[in-house]
Scaffold this motif. Structure first.
Motif, short mmCIF file in Angstrom:
data_model
loop_
_atom_site.label_atom_id
_atom_site.label_comp_id
_atom_site.label_asym_id
_atom_site.label_seq_id
_atom_site.Cartn_x
_atom_site.Cartn_y
_atom_site.Cartn_z
N ILE A 70 14.52 -1.90 -4.07
CA ILE A 70 13.20 -1.50 -4.54
C ILE A 70 12.30 -1.23 -3.34
O ILE A 70 12.22 -2.06 -2.41
CB ILE A 70 12.58 -2.59 -5.44
N GLU A 71 11.61 -0.10 -3.37
CA GLU A 71 10.75 0.31 -2.27
C GLU A 71 9.41 0.79 -2.80
O GLU A 71 9.30 1.26 -3.93
CB GLU A 71 11.41 1.45 -1.47
N GLY A 72 8.38 0.67 -1.96
CA GLY A 72 7.06 1.15 -2.32
C GLY A 72 6.47 2.00 -1.21
O GLY A 72 6.91 1.93 -0.05
N THR A 73 5.48 2.81 -1.57
CA THR A 73 4.81 3.65 -0.58
C THR A 73 3.33 3.74 -0.89
O THR A 73 2.91 3.64 -2.05
CB THR A 73 5.43 5.06 -0.52
N ASP A 74 2.54 3.97 0.17
CA ASP A 74 1.09 4.19 0.04
C ASP A 74 0.75 5.66 -0.09
O ASP A 74 -0.42 6.00 -0.36
CB ASP A 74 0.38 3.63 1.28
N ASP A 75 1.71 6.53 0.10
CA ASP A 75 1.43 7.97 0.11
C ASP A 75 0.89 8.42 -1.25
O ASP A 75 1.38 7.99 -2.30
CB ASP A 75 2.69 8.77 0.44
N ALA A 76 -0.11 9.32 -1.20
CA ALA A 76 -0.72 9.82 -2.43
C ALA A 76 0.26 10.68 -3.22
O ALA A 76 0.25 10.69 -4.45
CB ALA A 76 -1.98 10.61 -2.11
N VAL A 77 1.08 11.44 -2.50
CA VAL A 77 2.11 12.27 -3.13
C VAL A 77 3.46 11.84 -2.55
O VAL A 77 3.75 12.14 -1.39
CB VAL A 77 1.86 13.77 -2.89
N PRO A 78 4.28 11.13 -3.32
CA PRO A 78 5.53 10.61 -2.76
C PRO A 78 6.57 11.71 -2.57
O PRO A 78 6.68 12.63 -3.38
CB PRO A 78 5.99 9.60 -3.81
N HIS A 79 7.30 11.61 -1.47
CA HIS A 79 8.42 12.50 -1.23
C HIS A 79 9.44 11.74 -0.40
O HIS A 79 9.21 10.58 0.00
CB HIS A 79 7.97 13.79 -0.53
N ALA A 111 -3.80 -4.63 -1.01
CA ALA A 111 -3.48 -3.19 -0.96
C ALA A 111 -2.10 -2.95 -1.56
O ALA A 111 -1.11 -2.77 -0.84
CB ALA A 111 -3.54 -2.68 0.48
N PRO A 112 -2.00 -2.92 -2.89
CA PRO A 112 -0.70 -2.68 -3.53
C PRO A 112 -0.23 -1.25 -3.28
O PRO A 112 -1.03 -0.38 -2.92
CB PRO A 112 -0.98 -2.91 -5.02
#
Length: 474
Positions: free
Chosen positions: A341-350, A426-427
């Protein structure tokens, strides 16, 4: 009735009771520390929702009468306190009837937890702890020598645990009959331990010997439990040695430990009871014999299942979990998959986004992180993640709720993990899950890189997902 008691098992009973109380303590501690995220009011599978659709008759529990997180916590911590008191021997300082009631308290509390625990508590060792714990109520204290019929029933449980496991293996995966299952098991088992890598790399002829020895221990030795001493003690001792071998090779919660505790009850230790032991009260004899008759009657379905060609593993045939059927690893996976499982802060994930991996306490993740020993403590989420990797259908009821809580940085959920890659305030914007194949490294690669695992990407498990209706942060 002189035949009713067995003074020669005085010390065996004492060790059995103190060790069982220790396992109760571990079970209640596991429940107290994990329940809010799993089955609490805001848990992934909330108890209030469950009891709203399941009747008391189907799942007897105190929480059918009332549920709140505070009440559950009180029950779990009460279970811890009573278990600690039993470890200290409080039951032996009470009258016989009061000692029995004290042993009844953790059984009622843990039954209440298991019967609302849903998939998080759908493991064979939960029913096993309840079945053994119920019999412990009638084993007596210092006011009476151990009853023969209760000692017999404890051996009957041990027989079903071992013999049932042996039968499910012989009827299940062909690798058990070919003696090759351990070529894969140590690598693909639910939660490897710190020595599992080394067990996997033992010579293959030794693996075949291990499997053959396992068949003897589970299909032949259990019969010897019902023979005269010292043969029964030798059989129980062999089971203890085998279970300790399993303890070293993996993390199986308290399954191996409670099997050891059961085997202890069959040992005839050299020391005897105190010089004078009162006769068993008539009311006590009547209660014990009535319970024995009930349990033997309830054994019909487990025995019918055990001898059936369509034998099933780990099932309770009554809502009180009084007599159950057991078994493990009727089939062995050849390939290990893990959900990362991974997460990102990017507004548009790629694909090139800054994806950061969540780390679990027990299940494999970072290839360089060596497995740790957790058993007899039970990491419930880590175990269910292993099932999720086998098939998404195993995770359908709770995986979406897990992702939702990670997106919220839910404090109770994050406590189940080893590390979150995001600060508490900051989720992540998006969560994704990917499926990898994990394989143990070779001796050479371990020396060169320090990594015990190497992993290969297989496919997407869950596409990038965010909370619905939540505005994107600038």
């Amino acid at each position: 009735m002189e035949w009713f008691i067995a003074p020669g098992y005085w010390w065996s009973r004492l060790v059995f009771q103190r060790a069982l109380a220790g396992l109760y303590l571990v079970a209640f501690l596991t429940a107290a520390l994990q329940f809010r995220a799993l089955i609490g009011e805001r848990g992934m599978l909330p108890v209030p929702r469950f009891v709203g659709r399941v009747r008391f008759k189907q799942a007897p529990s105190l929480f059918q009468l009332h549920y709140s997180d505070r009440f559950f916590a009180a029950c779990a911590w009460t279970g811890c306190a009573v278990s600690a008191a039993l470890i200290a021997g409080l039951d032996s300082r009470l009258p016989l009837w009061a000692g029995m009631l004290l042993w009844l308290v953790p059984w009622v509390l843990y039954l209440s937890i298991v019967n609302v625990g849903q998939t998080w508590y759908a493991f064979g060792w939960e029913s096993l702890l309840l079945e053994v714990g119920f019999l412990a109520v009638f084993l007596g204290n210092d006011d009476v020598a151990p009853p023969v019929v209760v000692l017999f029933l404890l051996r009957w449980i041990l027989f079903r645990v071992e013999f049932g496991a042996g039968l499910i293996k012989m009827r299940g995966d062909a690798c058990w009959r070919k003696l090759t299952c351990l070529y894969y098991h140590h690598e693909t088992q639910p939660m490897p331990g710190p020595l599992s890598w080394f067990f996997h790399h033992l010579p293959r002829p030794l693996h075949r010997v291990e499997v053959a020895a396992n068949h003897v221990t589970q299909l032949v030795v259990p019969v010897l439990l019902f023979t005269p001493q010292p043969v029964a003690t030798a059989a129980a001792s062999l089971m203890i040695v085998t279970q300790l071998w399993l303890v070293l090779s993996g993390n199986f919660a308290w399954l191996n430990w409670i099997t050891i505790v059961l085997a202890v009850s069959a040992l005839k230790l050299p020391a005897g009871p105190p010089s004078s032991v009162p006769d068993a009260p008539l009311w006590y004899e009547a209660v014990v014999l009535a319970i024995a008759a009930l349990l033997l009657g309830l054994s019909y379905h487990p025995v019918a299942n055990m001898i059936s060609r369509r034998q099933i593993m780990n099932r309770s045939f009554d809502p009180l979990h009084l007599v159950n059927t057991y078994g493990a690893f009727g089939s062995v996976s050849r390939i290990r998959h893990e959900v990362v499982i991974e997460g990102t802060d990017d507004a548009v994930p790629h694909e090139d986004s800054d994806w950061r991996e969540y780390e679990f306490k027990g299940k494999p993740g970072d290839p360089r992180r060596w497995p740790r020993q957790f058993a007899p403590y039970h990491l419930r989420l880590d175990w269910l993640m292993w099932f999720a990797a086998l098939s998404p259908s195993y995770a359908g009821a709770w995986f979406g709720a897990l992702v939702e809580r990670l997106l919220e940085n839910d404090r109770d959920t994050l406590r189940l993990l080893r590390r979150s890659p995001f600060p508490p305030d900051a989720p992540p914007r998006y969560i994704r899950a990917r499926l990898f194949r994990y394989e143990y490294t070779s001796w050479r690669k371990l020396r060169e890189t320090g990594a015990c695992w190497e992993r290969t990407y297989v496919r997407e498990y869950l596409p990038p997902t965010r909370l619905a209706g939540v505005a994107q942060r600038s």
